[in-house]
Design a protein around this motif. Structure first.
Motif, PDB file in Angstrom:
ATOM      1  N   ASP A  93       0.811  -1.222   0.000  1.00  0.00           N
ATOM      2  CA  ASP A  93       0.000   0.000   0.000  1.00  0.00           C
ATOM      3  C   ASP A  93       0.842   1.268   0.000  1.00  0.00           C
ATOM      4  O   ASP A  93       0.321   2.371   0.091  1.00  0.00           O
ATOM      5  CB  ASP A  93      -0.953   0.014   1.203  1.00  0.00           C
ATOM      6  N   GLN A 225      -9.705  -5.329   8.164  1.00  0.00           N
ATOM      7  CA  GLN A 225      -9.860  -3.891   7.996  1.00  0.00           C
ATOM      8  C   GLN A 225     -10.578  -3.316   9.209  1.00  0.00           C
ATOM      9  O   GLN A 225     -11.196  -4.030   9.983  1.00  0.00           O
ATOM     10  CB  GLN A 225     -10.624  -3.602   6.704  1.00  0.00           C
ATOM     11  N   VAL A 226     -10.471  -2.026   9.381  1.00  0.00           N
ATOM     12  CA  VAL A 226     -11.064  -1.401  10.563  1.00  0.00           C
ATOM     13  C   VAL A 226     -12.056  -0.291  10.206  1.00  0.00           C
ATOM     14  O   VAL A 226     -12.698   0.260  11.093  1.00  0.00           O
ATOM     15  CB  VAL A 226      -9.962  -0.811  11.481  1.00  0.00           C
ATOM     16  N   GLU A 227     -12.172   0.045   8.918  1.00  0.00           N
ATOM     17  CA  GLU A 227     -13.056   1.151   8.552  1.00  0.00           C
ATOM     18  C   GLU A 227     -14.515   0.835   8.852  1.00  0.00           C
ATOM     19  O   GLU A 227     -15.274   1.689   9.290  1.00  0.00           O
ATOM     20  CB  GLU A 227     -12.882   1.485   7.065  1.00  0.00           C
ATOM     21  N   ASP A 228     -14.938  -0.406   8.609  1.00  0.00           N
ATOM     22  CA  ASP A 228     -16.315  -0.823   8.864  1.00  0.00           C
ATOM     23  C   ASP A 228     -16.305  -1.702  10.111  1.00  0.00           C
ATOM     24  O   ASP A 228     -15.946  -2.883  10.063  1.00  0.00           O
ATOM     25  CB  ASP A 228     -16.864  -1.588   7.659  1.00  0.00           C
ATOM     26  N   ALA A 229     -16.685  -1.133  11.242  1.00  0.00           N
ATOM     27  CA  ALA A 229     -16.588  -1.845  12.518  1.00  0.00           C
ATOM     28  C   ALA A 229     -17.457  -3.091  12.549  1.00  0.00           C
ATOM     29  O   ALA A 229     -17.096  -4.100  13.159  1.00  0.00           O
ATOM     30  CB  ALA A 229     -16.963  -0.903  13.668  1.00  0.00           C
ATOM     31  N   ALA A 232     -15.652  -5.711  10.565  1.00  0.00           N
ATOM     32  CA  ALA A 232     -14.447  -6.095  11.307  1.00  0.00           C
ATOM     33  C   ALA A 232     -14.803  -7.079  12.422  1.00  0.00           C
ATOM     34  O   ALA A 232     -14.071  -8.037  12.666  1.00  0.00           O
ATOM     35  CB  ALA A 232     -13.766  -4.857  11.876  1.00  0.00           C
ATOM     36  N   ARG A 265     -21.622  -4.791   1.968  1.00  0.00           N
ATOM     37  CA  ARG A 265     -20.629  -4.122   2.823  1.00  0.00           C
ATOM     38  C   ARG A 265     -19.408  -4.999   3.061  1.00  0.00           C
ATOM     39  O   ARG A 265     -18.289  -4.495   3.163  1.00  0.00           O
ATOM     40  CB  ARG A 265     -21.288  -3.720   4.156  1.00  0.00           C
ATOM     41  N   GLN A 268     -17.285  -4.730  -0.018  1.00  0.00           N
ATOM     42  CA  GLN A 268     -16.724  -3.390  -0.085  1.00  0.00           C
ATOM     43  C   GLN A 268     -15.562  -3.233   0.898  1.00  0.00           C
ATOM     44  O   GLN A 268     -14.557  -2.579   0.602  1.00  0.00           O
ATOM     45  CB  GLN A 268     -17.809  -2.366   0.215  1.00  0.00           C
ATOM     46  N   ALA A 269     -15.680  -3.866   2.071  1.00  0.00           N
ATOM     47  CA  ALA A 269     -14.655  -3.717   3.109  1.00  0.00           C
ATOM     48  C   ALA A 269     -13.451  -4.618   2.885  1.00  0.00           C
ATOM     49  O   ALA A 269     -12.318  -4.232   3.178  1.00  0.00           O
ATOM     50  CB  ALA A 269     -15.270  -4.013   4.483  1.00  0.00           C
ATOM     51  N   THR A 270     -13.663  -5.817   2.371  1.00  0.00           N
ATOM     52  CA  THR A 270     -12.581  -6.807   2.281  1.00  0.00           C
ATOM     53  C   THR A 270     -12.120  -7.100   0.869  1.00  0.00           C
ATOM     54  O   THR A 270     -11.059  -7.702   0.675  1.00  0.00           O
ATOM     55  CB  THR A 270     -13.014  -8.143   2.914  1.00  0.00           C
TER      56      THR A 270
END
Length: 344
Positions: A93, A225-229, A232, A265, A268-270
């Motif tokens: 990244d 990931q941590v953006e979507d609790a 996560a 979701r 989108q998150a993973t």
């Protein structure tokens, strides 16, 4: 076969390793020269002439504190038949925009001049930054494939393949991760000075071609990931409960979301569908068991969450590129060797 040595410029910069740079240089130097040493007691003619090129000459400190000594600067580099680009030892990244502007401009100019560009591992990212991979098939280290696809959607990433030749005249050649740079070197030797020369180099150096691709070596690259609790929390749960029946339904219930919303979701998150994510976790666990135990394949399948060992074997072969038995023989050998020596 070429009458004069094939010229090869190996591009170097601080974020690379000596093993790849000097490994490629050694194999290119070996072509034509070392086989007669082994079989006849005399060196043969060198068929390839590699050199190191960088922004500046003089000592260049690279990864792990090693030092390289480039022979010429980018601005003064003579024409080369082949340009090799080693790996970029940065996290997938890490932003690259502007970091390698002189090198990227130089690569574009060399390609326009007709040179073949060849990359090892994450070096393919520099070709993508230069816009040379747009509309082309490409590969890179398996841990960088997702980043390559996301940053450069016009590139057709082939994560399973250990070697890809693409572009006009197939003058863009990319190897995958790790020691697939050896495949790259052998391919370039075969393509530029002949198959027999490449086979001789392989025999002298005991090199096996990575014909199964790089997927068997890959691990689940997507970290939590941590953006979507909400997602996560589901990832934490599935990491401990992936063997349970109907795990996706259980995660939907845990999330408190409608099933369609949850699946949207989660992807989108993973970057993966929920079932695809579960399968990846299960296969990673299966890989570990195949590497570290002698359990029967049926037992491995069951412990990874599959009641049908036949289905497990087919899925494993499709995703990994080897059967479970083939994977065990390839990757369990080190454990067996250590055990025989009383070290495991």
């Amino acid at each position: 076969m070429s009458e004069s040595p094939v010229s090869i410029a190996i591009l170097v910069y601080p974020e690379t390793t000596a093993s790849v740079v000097y490994g490629m240089l050694d194999l290119f130097r070996s072509a034509g020269r070392d086989w007669p040493v082994v079989t006849e007691g005399r060196p043969g003619p060198e068929l390839m002439r590699p050199w190191l090129v960088a922004r500046e000459t003089g000592a260049l400190e690279i990864c792990n504190g090693a030092r390289l000594f480039p022979e010429c600067r980018l601005d003064d580099c003579p024409p080369a038949d082949i340009v090799c680009v080693p790996e970029v030892s940065l996290p997938p990244d890490a932003p690259l925009a502007g970091r390698y502007a002189p090198e990227i401009a130089w690569l574009g100019a060399r390609y326009a001049d007709g040179a073949l560009l060849a990359t090892a591992c994450s070096g393919a990212m520099l070709l993508a930054e230069a816009g040379l991979l747009d509309g082309c098939e490409a590969t890179t280290h398996w841990a960088w494939c997702e980043a390559l696809a996301e940053r450069f959607p016009r590139v057709r990433v082939q994560p399973r393949r250990a070697l890809v030749a693409s572009g006009a005249g197939q003058r863009l050649v990319m190897a995958g991760g790790g020691t697939s740079w050896m495949d790259l070197a052998l391919y370039l030797i075969a393509r530029s000075v002949g198959l027999e020369a490449a086979m001789q180099v392989a025999r002298v150096n005991l090199i096996d071609w990575h014909q199964v691709g790089q997927q068997p070596f890959a691990r689940l690259a997507s970290t939590r990931q941590v953006e979507d609790a909400v997602i996560a929390r589901c990832q934490v749960w599935i990491a401990e409960h992936y063997v349970e029946p109907n795990p996706v339904s259980a995660m939907v219930g845990l999330s408190g979301l409608a099933e369609r919303t949850f699946k949207r979701r989660f992807r989108q998150a993973t970057g993966m569908a929920p079932l695809e994510y579960v399968q990846a976790l299960r296969l990673e666990e299966a890989k570990q068991m195949l590497e570290t135990t002698d359990n029967p394949i049926e037992a491995v399948a069951n412990e990874a969450g599959y009641e049908d060992a036949g289905y497990f074997s087919r899925l494993f072969r499709r995703q990994v590129g080897l059967t479970p038995g083939q994977y065990r023989r390839r990757f369990g050998a080190l454990r067996q060797t250590l055990a025989a020596a009383g070290m495991a």
